[in-house]
Design a protein around this motif. Structure first.
Motif, PDB file in Angstrom:
ATOM      1  N   TRP A  79       0.845  -1.196   0.000  1.00  0.00           N
ATOM      2  CA  TRP A  79       0.000   0.000   0.000  1.00  0.00           C
ATOM      3  C   TRP A  79       0.877   1.242   0.000  1.00  0.00           C
ATOM      4  O   TRP A  79       1.912   1.273   0.664  1.00  0.00           O
ATOM      5  CB  TRP A  79      -0.880   0.013   1.262  1.00  0.00           C
ATOM      6  CG  TRP A  79      -1.813  -1.153   1.355  1.00  0.00           C
ATOM      7  CD1 TRP A  79      -1.506  -2.427   1.728  1.00  0.00           C
ATOM      8  CD2 TRP A  79      -3.209  -1.155   1.060  1.00  0.00           C
ATOM      9  NE1 TRP A  79      -2.635  -3.222   1.685  1.00  0.00           N
ATOM     10  CE2 TRP A  79      -3.697  -2.469   1.283  1.00  0.00           C
ATOM     11  CE3 TRP A  79      -4.117  -0.170   0.634  1.00  0.00           C
ATOM     12  CZ2 TRP A  79      -5.042  -2.818   1.083  1.00  0.00           C
ATOM     13  CZ3 TRP A  79      -5.447  -0.522   0.451  1.00  0.00           C
ATOM     14  CH2 TRP A  79      -5.896  -1.836   0.668  1.00  0.00           C
ATOM     15  N   GLU A  80       0.423   2.271  -0.686  1.00  0.00           N
ATOM     16  CA  GLU A  80       1.151   3.528  -0.624  1.00  0.00           C
ATOM     17  C   GLU A  80       0.748   4.289   0.637  1.00  0.00           C
ATOM     18  O   GLU A  80       1.568   4.905   1.299  1.00  0.00           O
ATOM     19  CB  GLU A  80       0.836   4.372  -1.869  1.00  0.00           C
ATOM     20  CG  GLU A  80       1.738   5.581  -1.993  1.00  0.00           C
ATOM     21  CD  GLU A  80       0.965   6.841  -2.290  1.00  0.00           C
ATOM     22  OE1 GLU A  80       0.083   7.238  -1.506  1.00  0.00           O
ATOM     23  OE2 GLU A  80       1.230   7.442  -3.320  1.00  0.00           O
ATOM     24  N   THR A  81      -0.538   4.215   0.958  1.00  0.00           N
ATOM     25  CA  THR A  81      -1.048   4.882   2.159  1.00  0.00           C
ATOM     26  C   THR A  81      -1.881   3.881   2.944  1.00  0.00           C
ATOM     27  O   THR A  81      -2.699   3.162   2.360  1.00  0.00           O
ATOM     28  CB  THR A  81      -1.974   6.069   1.779  1.00  0.00           C
ATOM     29  OG1 THR A  81      -1.302   6.867   0.818  1.00  0.00           O
ATOM     30  CG2 THR A  81      -2.350   6.897   2.990  1.00  0.00           C
ATOM     31  N   LEU A 101      -3.491   2.388  -3.061  1.00  0.00           N
ATOM     32  CA  LEU A 101      -2.568   1.422  -3.665  1.00  0.00           C
ATOM     33  C   LEU A 101      -2.746   1.443  -5.175  1.00  0.00           C
ATOM     34  O   LEU A 101      -3.745   1.965  -5.674  1.00  0.00           O
ATOM     35  CB  LEU A 101      -2.819   0.006  -3.112  1.00  0.00           C
ATOM     36  CG  LEU A 101      -3.974  -0.818  -3.685  1.00  0.00           C
ATOM     37  CD1 LEU A 101      -3.923  -2.235  -3.124  1.00  0.00           C
ATOM     38  CD2 LEU A 101      -5.342  -0.204  -3.417  1.00  0.00           C
ATOM     39  N   TYR A 124       0.793  -2.130  -9.921  1.00  0.00           N
ATOM     40  CA  TYR A 124       2.071  -2.174  -9.199  1.00  0.00           C
ATOM     41  C   TYR A 124       2.127  -3.441  -8.342  1.00  0.00           C
ATOM     42  O   TYR A 124       3.129  -4.150  -8.306  1.00  0.00           O
ATOM     43  CB  TYR A 124       2.224  -0.921  -8.319  1.00  0.00           C
ATOM     44  CG  TYR A 124       3.422  -0.997  -7.400  1.00  0.00           C
ATOM     45  CD1 TYR A 124       4.696  -0.692  -7.876  1.00  0.00           C
ATOM     46  CD2 TYR A 124       3.284  -1.419  -6.078  1.00  0.00           C
ATOM     47  CE1 TYR A 124       5.808  -0.811  -7.052  1.00  0.00           C
ATOM     48  CE2 TYR A 124       4.386  -1.538  -5.244  1.00  0.00           C
ATOM     49  CZ  TYR A 124       5.644  -1.237  -5.736  1.00  0.00           C
ATOM     50  OH  TYR A 124       6.745  -1.364  -4.916  1.00  0.00           O
ATOM     51  N   GLU A 127       0.495   5.636 -10.236  1.00  0.00           N
ATOM     52  CA  GLU A 127      -0.039   6.448  -9.138  1.00  0.00           C
ATOM     53  C   GLU A 127      -0.926   5.587  -8.262  1.00  0.00           C
ATOM     54  O   GLU A 127      -1.618   4.699  -8.773  1.00  0.00           O
ATOM     55  CB  GLU A 127      -0.930   7.550  -9.710  1.00  0.00           C
ATOM     56  CG  GLU A 127      -0.232   8.862  -9.892  1.00  0.00           C
ATOM     57  CD  GLU A 127      -1.158   9.847 -10.578  1.00  0.00           C
ATOM     58  OE1 GLU A 127      -2.352   9.916 -10.195  1.00  0.00           O
ATOM     59  OE2 GLU A 127      -0.679  10.518 -11.508  1.00  0.00           O
ATOM     60  N   ALA A 128      -0.933   5.887  -6.978  1.00  0.00           N
ATOM     61  CA  ALA A 128      -1.805   5.111  -6.096  1.00  0.00           C
ATOM     62  C   ALA A 128      -3.249   5.593  -6.250  1.00  0.00           C
ATOM     63  O   ALA A 128      -3.499   6.774  -6.483  1.00  0.00           O
ATOM     64  CB  ALA A 128      -1.349   5.273  -4.656  1.00  0.00           C
TER      65      ALA A 128
END
Ligand code: 6R9
Length: 650
Positions: free
Chosen positions: A54-56, A78, A82, A252-253
């Motif tokens: 996860w990005e955040t 997310l 990716y 990009e998430a």
């Protein structure tokens, strides 16, 4: 299902406990059930951390404050592509094969995760070049080639919402799906190989797009090199556009609740439902189930799911689940029996397939062909076998394990739906003592019940309706553009619970047996087709005045489509020609999978006094059974005529 068949189910006493060797190496153990039971949301929280990048992080695992509209991993961000591609390359697995693709004519191609990353990046750049943005809808109408997965992942990467339409569907079916989702782009191919022939796809797209004002461009993969009509202002070759793009693309998430895709499935009315799935919860549950239900070891397994990417099984268990887990898999373009009935087993032998996931209808077909065909191949690499799409009868289950699995492999019968997004009820290999014919227990994290008409849970040993009592991460979020229909279809029959549309029974051990649909949805070779859809197709033919369609049980396909039609006076008395014409008409309107097995021309249809067609009686006729109660018919003599006509037909 007849009452005989039901009581047989109750007497199934064969058990297949996991071997100690399998259990010792299995991904799952009994503690998964305990963990999930102790705290379901904490369980999903942990799985989401373990299985995805996860990005955040999320603020809340589940927001169920406005049921039935669920939000999972609220605030989490997310990128699905990716997770399915880049992170495996970053982790040093770029050289691992992601897809061993086998074309029907015998050509093949292996794509590593690094190859896949390059192609997905190029395709994502191409989509952007065509003006596709986050939230736009892209229809994908493709054969089973790697570009299909690449196209889906490219959409996921930029946040475009794909709507894959099975390549066997007609131009009209494609058109109505494009229109419902207002797709801007169609990705297709000139055609694909089926049964030794280059079948065309582009003409159907041309026909559909001519009537679809939302579509701006058509991106075409060259697979068969057959001649195609070309519109320079609209059509673009994949190899020209995608091939020219940069191999770099920064993902990009996206919000966990952003839509990932729409997939249309048949409901009880003629209009297909656009089932909406989202990024976070869907990817999590597909990865989780793929890892535990198939005991996937990404370093050593070669996994093969034989479904078409056009169905949900292909979405969840060819594209998203396996790729999220970094699996090596086989993707096969063609039919099981080309050039000869052993083709699948050649594929298993060639690639050393270890996990095979297929449908009961295929298993029953192989069973009919006999043990010799698979017996001539080396299938010793197989270690887990899966089944999906319809109930698997115990004899087919036993055959699958004995002949394909050398009496050694676990068999997992997995129950789920387009709407559930991922597997819900299934044994866990290495943990569950398997019982032929039963999907057995909800997976850890899933809660299901069998209830009676009144919505009360039935005791063990009784049957009723399958419901899901708690939200799950990969649940559908709504029907595209129709929240009301979402509520009515799934959440109204039993308060606060999801009604799956399936009948089920709990045996004396509390294990669940799925008994098939309880609504007007047929299951033909694992494909969902509504009776209304076929009826609408039939009455759209100028010679047909009225039509009633039923699913009659069929030893190979599960159910077969049997249609009863009343012809218009001007059409004459029917005969073989008109029957053939109508069967072809349905194939043209919906697709060859919806072609009725049998069409009966009748003078009347059995109706109640309020004018409702009594399909129950037609099913009795179609299945050669003694007729049930005819008392409620407006004209009870109608059935004599129909039955007589039927016994005279072949
Ligand atoms: C995954 C898929 C869903 C319907 C479902 C049920 C039937 C699927 C089953 C099964 C008994 C199983 N079904 N798996 N019935 N045992 N293991 O097939 O999705 O095409 O949406 O169909 O298929 O009737 O309601 P979908």
């Amino acid at each position: 299902m007849t009452s005989d068949a039901l009581s047989n189910l109750l007497h199934e006493d064969r058990r297949f406990p996991p071997s100690p060797e399998f259990a010792a190496q299995a991904n799952a153990d009994a503690s998964l059930y305990e963990e999930a039971k102790a705290d379901r949301l904490a369980f999903w929280d942990k799985q989401a951390r373990d299985l995805l990048s996860w990005e955040t992080e999320w603020d809340e695992v589940l927001d169920w404050s406005n049921p039935p509209f669920a939000k999972w991993f609220v605030g989490g961000r997310l990128n699905v592509a990716y997770n399915c591609v880049d992170r495996h390359v970053e982790a040093g697995h770029g050289d691992r094969v992601a897809i061993h693709w086998e074309g029907e004519p015998g050509d093949s191609r292996s794509l590593t995760y690094a190859d896949l990353q390059r192609e997905v990046c190029q395709a994502a750049n191409a989509l952007a070049a065509l003006g596709i943005q986050h939230g736009d809808r892209v229809a994908i109408y493709m054969p089973m080639i790697p570009e299909t997965a690449v196209a889906m992942l490219a959409c996921a990467r930029i946040g475009a919402i794909h709507s894959v339409v099975f390549g066997g569907f007609s131009a009209e079916a494609l058109r109505s799906r494009i229109e419902d989702a207002e797709a801007k782009l169609v990705i297709t191919a000139d055609g694909g190989y089926r049964r030794g022939k280059a079948a065309a796809l582009k003409p159907a797209v041309d026909e559909a797009v001519a009537k679809s004002p939302s579509v701006e461009k058509v991106l075409v993969v060259c697979r068969t090199e057959q001649d195609v009509e070309w519109d320079d202002s609209r059509d673009v070759w994949w190899h020209e556009l995608v091939g020219a793009q940069s191999e770099d693309h920064t993902p990009e998430a996206h919000d966990a609740e952003d839509a990932l895709f729409i997939l249309y499935t048949s409901g009880t009315t003629g209009k297909p439902k656009g089932i909406k799935h989202t990024c976070g919860g869907y990817l999590l549950q597909t990865a989780y189930t793929h890892r535990y239900v198939f005991d996937l070891k990404p370093e050593s397994d070669v996994y093969w799911c034989t479904a078409d990417v056009g169905w949900v099984t292909g979405h969840s268990y060819i594209v998203y689940g396996p790729l999220a887990n970094g699996a090596t898999q086989v993707m096969y373009e063609g039919t099981p029996d080309f050039p000869e009935p052993g083709r699948w087993w050649d594929v298993v032998e060639k690639y050393g397939v270890t996990i095979l996931y297929t449908a009961p209808t295929a298993i029953r077909t192989f069973m009919k062909q006999g043990d010799e065909i698979p017996g001539r191949r080396n299938l010793s690499s197989l270690r887990v076998l899966g089944s999906v799409g319809e109930p698997i009868n115990p004899e087919a289950w036993i055959w699958y394990r004995r002949v394909i699995g050398a009496d050694r492999t676990p068999v997992v019968d997995t129950w789920w739906q387009t709407e559930t997004g991922a597997i819900m009820i299934s044994p866990l290999p290495g943990v569950t003592s398997a019982k032929p014919g039963s999907a057995q227990t909800p997976l850890p994290g899933i809660v299901a019940q069998v209830v009676n008409e009144a919505g009360e849970e039935v005791p063990d040993g009784h049957g009723g309706y399958l419901v899901l009592t708690e939200p799950w991460p990969s649940m559908l979020r709504t029907i595209w553009g129709d929240d009301e229909r979402f509520i009515d279809t799934y959440w109204s029959r039993f308060e606060d619970r999801y009604f799956a549309g399936d009948g089920a029974k709990k045996d004396e051990d509390g294990d669940i047996w799925l008994l098939g649909r309880v609504d007007d949805v047929m299951n033909v070779s694992g494909h969902r087709i509504s009776t209304t859809e076929v009826e609408s197709a039939l009455v759209s033919h100028p010679k047909v005045a009225e039509a009633a369609v039923v699913g009659a049980s069929d030893p190979t396909t599960g159910q077969g489509i049997v249609a009863f039609v009343i012809l218009r006076a001007a059409a004459g008395d029917g005969g073989a020609d008109v029957v053939q014409e109508l069967r072809n008409h349905v194939a043209k309107e919906i697709g060859p999978i919806a072609k009725p097995r049998q069409i009966m021309v009748v003078a009347e249809l059995p109706k109640t006094r309020s004018g409702k067609i009594m399909r129950r009686l037609l099913r009795d006729v179609a299945e050669n059974r003694e007729l049930g109660d005819v008392q409620t018919l407006a004209d009870p003599t109608v059935m004599n005529l129909i039955s007589k006509g039927m016994s005279g037909s072949s």
